[in-house]
Design a protein around this motif. Structure first.
Motif, mmCIF file in Angstrom:
data_model
loop_
_atom_site.group_PDB
_atom_site.id
_atom_site.type_symbol
_atom_site.label_atom_id
_atom_site.label_comp_id
_atom_site.label_asym_id
_atom_site.label_seq_id
_atom_site.Cartn_x
_atom_site.Cartn_y
_atom_site.Cartn_z
ATOM 1 N N ALA A 91 -5.287 7.823 2.926
ATOM 2 C CA ALA A 91 -5.685 7.895 4.501
ATOM 3 C C ALA A 91 -6.858 6.789 4.847
ATOM 4 O O ALA A 91 -6.748 6.100 5.709
ATOM 5 C CB ALA A 91 -6.115 9.208 5.015
ATOM 6 N N LEU A 92 -7.937 6.796 3.921
ATOM 7 C CA LEU A 92 -9.000 6.036 4.283
ATOM 8 C C LEU A 92 -8.341 4.497 4.006
ATOM 9 O O LEU A 92 -9.009 3.598 4.381
ATOM 10 C CB LEU A 92 -10.144 6.164 3.019
ATOM 11 C CG LEU A 92 -10.852 7.619 3.587
ATOM 12 C CD1 LEU A 92 -12.176 7.701 2.820
ATOM 13 C CD2 LEU A 92 -11.413 7.734 5.145
ATOM 14 N N ARG A 116 -1.526 11.390 8.677
ATOM 15 C CA ARG A 116 -0.006 10.823 8.209
ATOM 16 C C ARG A 116 0.136 9.530 8.742
ATOM 17 O O ARG A 116 0.899 8.533 8.002
ATOM 18 C CB ARG A 116 1.119 11.749 8.874
ATOM 19 C CG ARG A 116 1.112 13.196 8.149
ATOM 20 C CD ARG A 116 2.558 13.650 8.359
ATOM 21 N NE ARG A 116 2.511 14.973 7.581
ATOM 22 C CZ ARG A 116 2.367 16.136 8.243
ATOM 23 N NH1 ARG A 116 1.965 16.322 9.462
ATOM 24 N NH2 ARG A 116 2.308 17.184 7.631
ATOM 25 N N ALA A 117 -0.302 9.393 9.978
ATOM 26 C CA ALA A 117 -0.358 7.961 10.641
ATOM 27 C C ALA A 117 -1.168 6.730 9.766
ATOM 28 O O ALA A 117 -0.904 5.716 9.280
ATOM 29 C CB ALA A 117 -0.710 7.829 11.848
ATOM 30 N N LEU A 118 -2.355 7.381 9.202
ATOM 31 C CA LEU A 118 -3.047 6.493 8.550
ATOM 32 C C LEU A 118 -2.444 6.306 7.116
ATOM 33 O O LEU A 118 -2.838 5.134 6.431
ATOM 34 C CB LEU A 118 -4.639 7.135 8.242
ATOM 35 C CG LEU A 118 -5.450 7.056 9.399
ATOM 36 C CD1 LEU A 118 -6.649 8.068 9.345
ATOM 37 C CD2 LEU A 118 -5.631 5.663 10.213
ATOM 38 N N GLU A 119 -1.844 7.052 6.640
ATOM 39 C CA GLU A 119 -1.224 7.053 5.384
ATOM 40 C C GLU A 119 0.139 6.151 5.427
ATOM 41 O O GLU A 119 0.758 6.102 4.593
ATOM 42 C CB GLU A 119 -0.776 8.090 4.680
ATOM 43 C CG GLU A 119 -2.146 9.194 4.528
ATOM 44 C CD GLU A 119 -1.446 10.488 4.029
ATOM 45 O OE1 GLU A 119 -0.472 10.972 3.833
ATOM 46 O OE2 GLU A 119 -2.631 11.504 4.211
ATOM 47 N N TRP A 120 0.170 5.605 6.415
ATOM 48 C CA TRP A 120 1.651 4.870 6.726
ATOM 49 C C TRP A 120 1.684 3.620 5.661
ATOM 50 O O TRP A 120 0.685 2.856 5.447
ATOM 51 C CB TRP A 120 1.664 4.199 8.279
ATOM 52 C CG TRP A 120 2.960 3.471 8.492
ATOM 53 C CD1 TRP A 120 4.306 3.707 8.060
ATOM 54 C CD2 TRP A 120 3.176 2.210 9.210
ATOM 55 N NE1 TRP A 120 4.908 2.713 8.621
ATOM 56 C CE2 TRP A 120 4.137 1.969 9.086
ATOM 57 C CE3 TRP A 120 2.026 1.539 9.803
ATOM 58 C CZ2 TRP A 120 4.680 0.756 9.766
ATOM 59 C CZ3 TRP A 120 2.521 0.207 10.556
ATOM 60 C CH2 TRP A 120 3.816 -0.110 10.532
ATOM 61 N N ARG A 132 -1.052 -0.601 2.409
ATOM 62 C CA ARG A 132 -1.165 -1.930 1.527
ATOM 63 C C ARG A 132 -2.208 -2.790 1.860
ATOM 64 O O ARG A 132 -2.748 -3.425 1.100
ATOM 65 C CB ARG A 132 0.347 -2.366 1.584
ATOM 66 C CG ARG A 132 1.124 -1.522 0.849
ATOM 67 C CD ARG A 132 2.615 -2.306 0.997
ATOM 68 N NE ARG A 132 3.754 -1.706 0.442
ATOM 69 C CZ ARG A 132 4.707 -1.024 1.175
ATOM 70 N NH1 ARG A 132 4.599 -1.359 2.445
ATOM 71 N NH2 ARG A 132 5.698 -0.331 0.539
ATOM 72 N N LEU A 133 -2.258 -2.981 3.479
ATOM 73 C CA LEU A 133 -3.339 -3.696 3.917
ATOM 74 C C LEU A 133 -4.791 -3.065 3.487
ATOM 75 O O LEU A 133 -5.554 -4.185 3.135
ATOM 76 C CB LEU A 133 -3.188 -3.733 5.504
ATOM 77 C CG LEU A 133 -2.159 -4.394 6.153
ATOM 78 C CD1 LEU A 133 -1.908 -4.082 7.623
ATOM 79 C CD2 LEU A 133 -2.376 -5.931 5.716
#
Length: 383
Positions: free
Chosen positions: A26-27, A302-306, A311-312
């Protein structure tokens, strides 16, 4: 017996925290969002000029500065948490920390200095008076922020963004020493860090008024408050982990952080350096802690774990180091092109360079740090 009891409390609090891999994912996603903002902000004035679109408040906020504060907070938090874990295990070694920081960041910095230094030497469009060796020397020694503040006219634009790494690495020289001296007295250490944050903010206002925004943006004594806040939150983590409502805190703080980012350019000139930097920095830290202490996944996490964001975030160091020199060099040789063509070529080159540097620089370095005993570290500290 009292010290042992405190250690038991900390270990119990650690055990209550969810899995490391999900927290770091997430981070990573948060860092992915930040690096996009930083890259787009640097494209302004290099790949394209400011136009009417910047009169639109929300767009202006998206393309404006200040996002690098989140990088400081995230980095300070993760690195400090890893060091404190090592301290609890009895494996804390400041010299090993310094060595692995140099290796982790140095691979990309050395590569960009070699490639860009050669490119500038061979580029007939570069002015004859350009002091390339001085720029490279300051970049390699993580003192580029000092060059920016003392002789801004000597700065080559290809290296201008490396002030950030100077501030970061200079702070990390002092961090292990603070933990050695005050690590067992966490309340005292938190109070000291907060006091240092206040001192940095006050000093920044004086420098901003007397020497301008370039110097105020680049000195360690004027820009380290975000990193100090991340360190303070990591030190206070055993107490923060006792609260269980972090799921609600995350979506509220994330919404506030986004609103502040969009509003900063409309609030005041250089708002990210003035008083509005205080709530922005504090809320960024709350977002980081909330992600770290979530008892279960939420929509925001979950949005942050997209996957694309993760990858970015994983490639954020390579993207940060390489994007500005690529933008500047391409822009210098495409003055007759449209901004769309110039941007497309720059982004394609950046993607290729980042992919290559990730494969042949970052991945080998990560393996080296994870497998060699001289660099032994916890996975939480790997950027």
């Amino acid at each position: 017996m009292g010290g042992k009891g405190a250690g038991d409390v900390i270990r119990r609090d650690r055990a209550a925290v969810p899995s490391t891999s999900r927290r770091v994912a997430a981070l990573d996603g948060l860092r992915g969002l930040v690096i996009v903002s930083v890259v787009v902000n640097h494209a302004v004035g290099v790949l394209w000029t400011r136009g009417p679109i910047y009169d639109v408040p929300i767009v202006n906020g998206l393309l404006g500065g200040g996002a690098v504060i989140v990088f400081f907070v995230v980095g300070g938090f993760i690195v400090t948490d890893g060091l404190l874990r090592e301290r609890e295990r009895g494996t804390f070694d400041p010299w090993r920390f310094y060595l692995r920081r140099l290796v982790r960041v140095g691979g990309q910095v050395v590569a960009v200095c070699v490639v860009v230094g050669i490119a500038l030497r061979l580029d007939p469009e570069v002015p004859d008076g350009a002091d390339i060796p001085t720029n490279v020397l300051h970049a390699l020694t993580y003192t580029f922020n000092l060059l920016v503040s003392t002789d801004p006219f000597a700065v080559q634009p290809e290296f201008g963004h490396l002030w950030y790494l100077g501030v970061q690495q200079q702070c990390y020289l002092i961090l292990p020493l603070l933990l050695v001296v005050l690590g067992r007295w966490r309340p005292v250490l938190v109070a000291l860090l907060v006091a240092l944050m206040v001192a940095v903010y006050i000093h920044r206002q004086d420098v901003l008024d007397e020497r301008g925004w370039v110097v105020a943006s680049s000195l360690t004594t004027t820009r380290s408050d975000g990193l100090l806040w991340g360190v303070a939150l990591a030190v206070a983590l055993p107490w923060l982990s006792r609260w269980r409502a972090w799921g609600h805190v995350l979506w509220i703080s994330a919404l506030v952080l986004l609103a502040l980012k969009l509003a900063l350019p409309e609030l005041s000139t250089y708002a990210y350096l003035r008083s509005w930097s205080i709530p922005f920095t504090l809320v960024a830290g709350i977002v980081v802690v909330a992600v770290w202490l979530l008892p279960a996944p939420t929509r925001v996490s979950r949005a942050l774990e997209w996957a694309p964001l993760r990858r970015l975030g994983r490639a954020s160091l390579a993207i940060f180091v390489w994007h500005l020199p690529i933008f500047v060099i391409v822009s210098r040789h495409t003055e007759s092109w449209s901004w769309i063509e110039r941007t497309f070529v720059s982004v394609v080159i950046l993607i290729v360079v980042v992919w290559a540097s990730e494969r042949w620089i970052d991945e080998p370095i990560r393996r080296l740090l994870a497998t060699r005993s001289v660099f032994r570290m916890s996975r939480e500290q790997l950027p």
